[in-house]
Design a protein around this motif. Structure first.
Motif, short mmCIF file in Angstrom:
data_model
loop_
_atom_site.label_atom_id
_atom_site.label_comp_id
_atom_site.label_asym_id
_atom_site.label_seq_id
_atom_site.Cartn_x
_atom_site.Cartn_y
_atom_site.Cartn_z
N UNK A 154 0.82 -1.20 0.00
CA UNK A 154 0.00 0.00 0.00
C UNK A 154 0.87 1.26 0.00
N UNK A 155 0.55 2.15 -0.91
CA UNK A 155 1.27 3.42 -0.98
C UNK A 155 0.57 4.51 -0.17
N UNK A 156 -0.53 4.14 0.49
CA UNK A 156 -1.33 5.12 1.22
C UNK A 156 -1.07 5.08 2.72
N UNK A 157 -0.15 4.22 3.16
CA UNK A 157 0.11 4.08 4.59
C UNK A 157 0.53 5.41 5.20
N UNK A 158 1.44 6.10 4.55
CA UNK A 158 1.92 7.37 5.08
C UNK A 158 0.80 8.39 5.24
N UNK A 159 -0.15 8.38 4.31
CA UNK A 159 -1.29 9.30 4.39
C UNK A 159 -2.09 9.02 5.66
N UNK A 160 -2.34 7.75 5.93
CA UNK A 160 -3.15 7.40 7.10
C UNK A 160 -2.39 7.64 8.41
N UNK A 161 -1.07 7.50 8.39
CA UNK A 161 -0.28 7.86 9.58
C UNK A 161 -0.46 9.34 9.89
N UNK A 162 -0.38 10.16 8.86
CA UNK A 162 -0.54 11.60 9.07
C UNK A 162 -1.98 11.95 9.45
N UNK A 163 -2.95 11.21 8.92
CA UNK A 163 -4.34 11.42 9.31
C UNK A 163 -4.54 11.09 10.79
N UNK A 164 -3.89 10.01 11.25
CA UNK A 164 -3.97 9.67 12.66
C UNK A 164 -3.36 10.74 13.54
N UNK A 165 -2.22 11.27 13.11
CA UNK A 165 -1.58 12.34 13.86
C UNK A 165 -2.48 13.57 13.91
N UNK A 166 -3.08 13.91 12.77
CA UNK A 166 -3.99 15.05 12.71
C UNK A 166 -5.22 14.82 13.57
N UNK A 167 -5.75 13.60 13.53
CA UNK A 167 -6.91 13.27 14.36
C UNK A 167 -6.60 13.46 15.83
N UNK A 168 -5.41 13.03 16.26
CA UNK A 168 -5.04 13.19 17.67
C UNK A 168 -4.94 14.66 18.05
N UNK A 169 -4.42 15.48 17.16
CA UNK A 169 -4.34 16.92 17.43
C UNK A 169 -5.75 17.50 17.61
N UNK A 170 -6.69 17.05 16.75
CA UNK A 170 -8.07 17.52 16.86
C UNK A 170 -8.69 17.06 18.17
N UNK A 171 -8.47 15.80 18.54
CA UNK A 171 -9.03 15.28 19.78
C UNK A 171 -8.51 16.06 20.99
N UNK A 172 -7.26 16.52 20.90
CA UNK A 172 -6.69 17.23 22.03
C UNK A 172 -7.23 18.64 22.19
N UNK A 173 -7.92 19.15 21.18
CA UNK A 173 -8.65 20.41 21.37
C UNK A 173 -9.73 20.23 22.42
N UNK A 174 -10.27 19.01 22.51
CA UNK A 174 -11.32 18.70 23.47
C UNK A 174 -10.73 18.20 24.78
N UNK A 175 -9.78 17.27 24.68
CA UNK A 175 -9.23 16.64 25.89
C UNK A 175 -8.21 17.51 26.61
N UNK A 176 -7.67 18.52 25.91
CA UNK A 176 -6.68 19.43 26.48
C UNK A 176 -5.40 18.71 26.92
N UNK A 177 -5.10 17.58 26.28
CA UNK A 177 -3.80 16.97 26.48
C UNK A 177 -3.71 15.90 27.53
N UNK A 178 -4.84 15.38 28.02
CA UNK A 178 -4.76 14.36 29.06
C UNK A 178 -4.08 13.10 28.55
N UNK A 179 -4.13 12.83 27.24
CA UNK A 179 -3.50 11.63 26.69
C UNK A 179 -1.99 11.62 26.89
N UNK A 180 -1.39 12.80 27.01
CA UNK A 180 0.05 12.82 27.26
C UNK A 180 0.40 13.45 28.61
N UNK A 181 -0.56 13.36 29.55
CA UNK A 181 -0.25 13.70 30.93
C UNK A 181 -0.50 15.11 31.35
#
Length: 222
Positions: free
Chosen positions: A56-83
């Motif tokens: 699959x040549x799309x793996x890198x795209x989905x890795x970056x999507x996951x990273x972006x998703x986590x950034x969006x989630x942290x707008x709500x969680x305010x960073x509890x996932x990393x302490x």
């Protein structure tokens, strides 16, 4: 163990929050650093090679999507996932949006656990300090103990539910590489943020350096 350990780690974090002050405990900060180093190492040593083993040549795209998703989630969680926890105290209201954000994060991280015992250990170690920080916030928010228990139970169950869905919904197998790639993006963001934010002034002292090296070595050799 895939279904039990993530749930137990959440309640272990709650117990720790009662006896320690996570924001000022040196031991707690070292545990957080160890969890970040171990999680990052397992991601690099095991998850990354697996997703790039195919064509699959799309793996890198989905890795970056996951990273972006986590950034969006942290707008709500305010960073509890990393302490970190920056919500206002004494609200008295049940934090539904926070639960939704953390639940989505926990659900996704459960998908690749069936394929890696080392990743299970990393997720469990990661959940303990996160749950401790979260428990402190919930207690300070002045919500009832019953609601705290409900919140932590739902949060603790989401990772096993993710593992169960991956194991039993066969149609997900055709998307497993892409889901794992998104989880890699999430883990990369969370773990690197832990390593660079869990020390004062973003600097490494000898204790933190030693615990980070230990986390990397254990992830490699165990």
């Amino acid at each position: 163990m895939i279904y039990i350990l993530p749930l137990l780690s959440v309640f272990a974090g709650y117990v720790i929050s009662i006896f320690l002050k996570p924001s000022s405990s040196t031991g707690f900060q070292l545990l957080l650093s160890f969890s970040g180093a171990y999680l990052l190492s397992v991601t690099v040593f095991e998850l990354l090679p697996e997703v790039y083993a195919g064509d699959s040549s799309e793996v890198g795209i989905f890795i970056m999507l996951g990273l972006l998703l986590q950034i969006i989630l942290e707008f709500v969680s305010k960073g509890v996932e990393h302490g970190h926890m920056h919500h206002n105290d004494d609200t008295g209201s049940f934090p539904f949006l926070l639960l939704l954000s953390l639940s989505l994060h926990a659900l996704l991280e459960g998908f690749p656990l069936n394929n890696s015992g080392h990743l299970l250990h990393g997720v469990v170690i990661h959940k303990i300090p996160v749950a401790a920080i979260l428990s402190v916030f919930l207690i300070r928010s002045k919500i009832s103990k019953a609601r705290i228990f409900l919140f932590l139970t739902i949060f603790g169950l989401m990772t096993p539910i993710g593992s169960w869905l991956q194991e039993n919904l066969k149609f997900l197998n055709q998307y497993s590489v892409y889901i794992s790639a998104m989880v890699i993006g999430i883990f990369l963001h969370v773990s690197t943020t832990i390593l660079f934010e869990s020390a004062k002034n973003h600097t490494f002292n000898a204790s933190k350096l030693a615990i980070v090296v230990l986390g990397i070595l254990l992830a490699y050799f165990i």
